[in-house]
Design a protein around this motif. Structure first.
Motif, mmCIF file in Angstrom:
data_model
loop_
_atom_site.group_PDB
_atom_site.id
_atom_site.type_symbol
_atom_site.label_atom_id
_atom_site.label_comp_id
_atom_site.label_asym_id
_atom_site.label_seq_id
_atom_site.Cartn_x
_atom_site.Cartn_y
_atom_site.Cartn_z
ATOM 1 N N GLN A 105 0.763 -1.243 -0.003
ATOM 2 C CA GLN A 105 0.046 0.026 -0.245
ATOM 3 C C GLN A 105 0.945 1.164 -0.094
ATOM 4 N N ASN A 106 0.500 2.309 -0.843
ATOM 5 C CA ASN A 106 1.031 3.700 -0.895
ATOM 6 C C ASN A 106 0.450 4.415 0.407
ATOM 7 N N GLN A 107 -0.578 4.199 0.567
ATOM 8 C CA GLN A 107 -1.542 4.967 1.562
ATOM 9 C C GLN A 107 -2.629 3.935 2.272
ATOM 10 N N VAL A 108 -3.012 4.160 3.436
ATOM 11 C CA VAL A 108 -4.037 3.510 3.978
ATOM 12 C C VAL A 108 -5.198 4.587 4.713
ATOM 13 N N TYR A 109 -6.168 3.968 4.987
ATOM 14 C CA TYR A 109 -7.221 4.620 5.523
ATOM 15 C C TYR A 109 -7.235 4.623 7.191
ATOM 16 N N LEU A 110 -7.380 5.305 7.976
ATOM 17 C CA LEU A 110 -7.318 5.408 9.351
ATOM 18 C C LEU A 110 -8.934 5.488 9.674
ATOM 19 N N GLN A 111 -9.336 4.624 10.572
ATOM 20 C CA GLN A 111 -10.657 4.639 11.264
ATOM 21 C C GLN A 111 -10.435 5.456 12.555
ATOM 22 N N THR A 112 -10.899 6.663 12.703
ATOM 23 C CA THR A 112 -10.900 7.078 14.200
ATOM 24 C C THR A 112 -11.899 6.774 15.367
ATOM 25 N N PRO A 113 -11.791 6.964 16.442
ATOM 26 C CA PRO A 113 -12.581 6.633 17.478
ATOM 27 C C PRO A 113 -14.156 7.072 17.061
ATOM 28 N N GLU A 114 -14.181 8.198 16.407
ATOM 29 C CA GLU A 114 -15.445 8.777 16.027
ATOM 30 C C GLU A 114 -16.075 7.885 14.762
ATOM 31 N N LYS A 115 -15.354 7.180 14.303
ATOM 32 C CA LYS A 115 -15.764 6.302 13.028
ATOM 33 C C LYS A 115 -15.577 7.127 11.618
ATOM 34 N N THR A 116 -14.687 8.243 11.745
ATOM 35 C CA THR A 116 -14.518 9.185 10.567
ATOM 36 C C THR A 116 -13.358 8.542 9.994
ATOM 37 N N ILE A 117 -12.877 9.056 8.800
ATOM 38 C CA ILE A 117 -11.750 8.149 7.901
ATOM 39 C C ILE A 117 -10.757 9.460 7.657
ATOM 40 N N ALA A 118 -9.529 9.014 7.852
ATOM 41 C CA ALA A 118 -8.684 9.903 7.317
ATOM 42 C C ALA A 118 -7.322 8.942 6.556
ATOM 43 N N MET A 119 -6.324 9.634 6.347
ATOM 44 C CA MET A 119 -5.293 8.804 5.539
ATOM 45 C C MET A 119 -4.094 9.172 5.949
ATOM 46 N N THR A 120 -3.139 8.028 5.993
ATOM 47 C CA THR A 120 -1.555 8.398 6.158
ATOM 48 C C THR A 120 -0.688 7.630 5.250
ATOM 49 N N ASP A 121 0.375 7.802 4.789
ATOM 50 C CA ASP A 121 1.208 7.282 3.948
ATOM 51 C C ASP A 121 1.882 6.013 4.820
ATOM 52 N N ILE A 122 2.289 5.042 4.007
ATOM 53 C CA ILE A 122 3.282 3.918 4.309
ATOM 54 C C ILE A 122 4.661 4.420 3.830
ATOM 55 N N ASP A 123 5.274 5.082 4.763
ATOM 56 C CA ASP A 123 6.492 5.880 4.616
ATOM 57 C C ASP A 123 7.600 5.073 4.066
ATOM 58 N N THR A 124 7.810 3.964 4.443
ATOM 59 C CA THR A 124 8.900 2.977 3.925
ATOM 60 C C THR A 124 8.534 2.063 3.082
ATOM 61 N N ARG A 125 7.272 1.975 2.431
ATOM 62 C CA ARG A 125 6.722 1.000 1.615
ATOM 63 C C ARG A 125 7.658 0.672 0.400
ATOM 64 N N GLY A 126 8.067 -0.386 0.302
ATOM 65 C CA GLY A 126 9.195 -0.860 -0.781
ATOM 66 C C GLY A 126 10.642 -0.683 -0.792
ATOM 67 N N MET A 127 10.954 -0.057 0.417
ATOM 68 C CA MET A 127 12.197 -0.087 0.756
ATOM 69 C C MET A 127 12.875 -1.342 1.160
ATOM 70 N N LEU A 128 13.627 -1.768 0.125
ATOM 71 C CA LEU A 128 14.097 -3.175 0.221
ATOM 72 C C LEU A 128 15.573 -3.116 0.369
ATOM 73 N N SER A 129 16.245 -1.871 0.445
ATOM 74 C CA SER A 129 17.691 -1.990 0.702
ATOM 75 C C SER A 129 18.024 -0.706 1.756
#
Length: 371
Positions: free
Chosen positions: A347-371
């Motif tokens: 994933q490049n980004q994922v959805y975050l579900q808050t305690p209020e059941k709202t949706i935000a987004m955040t990055d997968i910062d080290t996605r694909g870093m193999l070295s």
């Protein structure tokens, strides 16, 4: 169980989508740190599971003493959140050694090492960068993947490190009990065997004037039995922040403690008794369940007796032979993956579900870093 991702299913988000429930994450972190505090253990979580600065901050706020990574790219990113980084992977190739030595100019950097070559190579890199790298000697306690095989070999590496003047610092011992997947109440004996190996190494070092201030180990399957290892000082679980069907089916957590799900859409019901979802190997990976390999490629919350029987790149095939009803085309389903770590890395980004059941987004910062 009540589907904690029901609100996310109703959102107008493109599928397949990874959704992470923050309240469940918070409970998982609190549970681990409460246990660690009770037993006098430091927590240095492995960020390979979440690969995200957002969740690293959550872990540090909860009380983690530092962060664990596998690769130097991850180390460079996670060093933006913590000044204390452990690279739990042999740093052998020249570019990796150079970058780690440079990172050590301003951060506490520790590396797990299991060869004289690795010690010499890191010493040269640190000397050239004018930095000092902390070394944990990797001891094989049964996983048979990396790590020296005998206490004498561990001593020889420790002595080599201690003689590396100012470029290297002997910080202790690294081990990984990843071979232990027994039920929690059956882990006492294999963990006793692990501790016996560690104690023998520590005693031998002490007889030669060397000390292991850090004894770093742990895994999610053994996390809550870490008190059975008196030699251990810190634990490095990764998966426990999210959990998955591996940890559920092995009995290490409840289904309600799984913080991540894939929301997917039924795209075909043309084959009788089956449906196809828009999540294949490029979303769920092809990992089978560790303890129940024939259980399918994940768990469908809405149809717990359905079985994800086959994956291709973009197709997930669910067999409903044991179900009374079938989903309709266009219906959204919630799948808990078998192995969450590689799923996050897709994933490049994922959805975050808050305690209020709202949706935000955040990055997968080290996605694909193999070295």
């Amino acid at each position: 169980m009540v589907n904690p991702f029901e609100s996310a299913k109703a959102e107008l988000i493109s599928t397949p989508a990874m959704v992470i429930d923050l309240p469940i994450v918070e409970k998982n972190l609190q549970k681990l740190h409460s246990y660690a505090d009770q037993h006098g253990l430091h927590v240095r979580p492995h960020t390979k599971t979440h690969k995200s600065r957002y969740f690293a901050r959550m872990q540090l706020k909860q009380g983690s003493s530092g962060l664990t990574v596998a690769k130097v790219g991850e180390a460079e990113v996670m060093a933006l959140e913590s000044s204390d980084i452990l690279i739990a992977y042999p740093a052998i190739d020249p570019d990796r050694r150079r970058r780690l030595a440079q990172l050590a100019q301003q951060h506490t950097v520790r590396v797990a090492v299991d060869s004289a070559y690795g010690v010499s190579a890191l010493a040269a890199a640190a000397q050239e960068a004018g930095s000092t790298i902390g070394i944990l000697v990797d001891v094989n306690v049964g996983m048979n993947r990396t790590g020296v095989s005998t206490p004498v070999e561990a001593l020889q590496l420790a002595q080599q490190i201690a003689q590396s003047e100012n470029s290297l610092r002997l910080d202790g011992i690294f081990f990984y009990p990843g071979h232990i997947w027994r039920p929690a109440d059956e882990q006492a004996e294999p963990l006793r065997q692990v501790d016996a190996i560690l104690a023998e190494v520590i005693t031998l070092w002490e007889s030669h004037g060397l000390s292991a201030n850090i004894v770093s180990g742990g895994s999610t399957p053994t996390a809550y039995q870490s008190h059975l290892l008196p030699s251990q000082t810190e634990i490095r679980p990764g998966t426990n922040i999210f959990n998955d069907m591996n940890t559920v089916r092995a009995g290490y957590c409840e289904l309600s403690e799984c913080a991540v799900a894939i929301i997917c859409t039924v795209v075909s019901t043309a084959v009788p008794g089956k449906c196809v979802i828009d999540a294949g190997t490029k979303t769920l990976t092809s990992d089978r369940n560790v303890t129940q390999p024939d259980s399918g490629h994940g768990h469908v919350l809405e149809y717990p007796r359905g079985k994800i029987v086959r994956l291709s790149e973009e197709h997930g095939e669910i067999d409903f032979a044991d179900c009374d009803t079938l989903p309709k085309i266009g219906e959204r389903l919630t799948v808990i993956p078998n192995h969450i770590c590689p799923c996050v890395n897709l994933q490049n980004q994922v959805y975050l579900q808050t305690p209020e059941k709202t949706i935000a987004m955040t990055d997968i910062d080290t996605r694909g870093m193999l070295s």
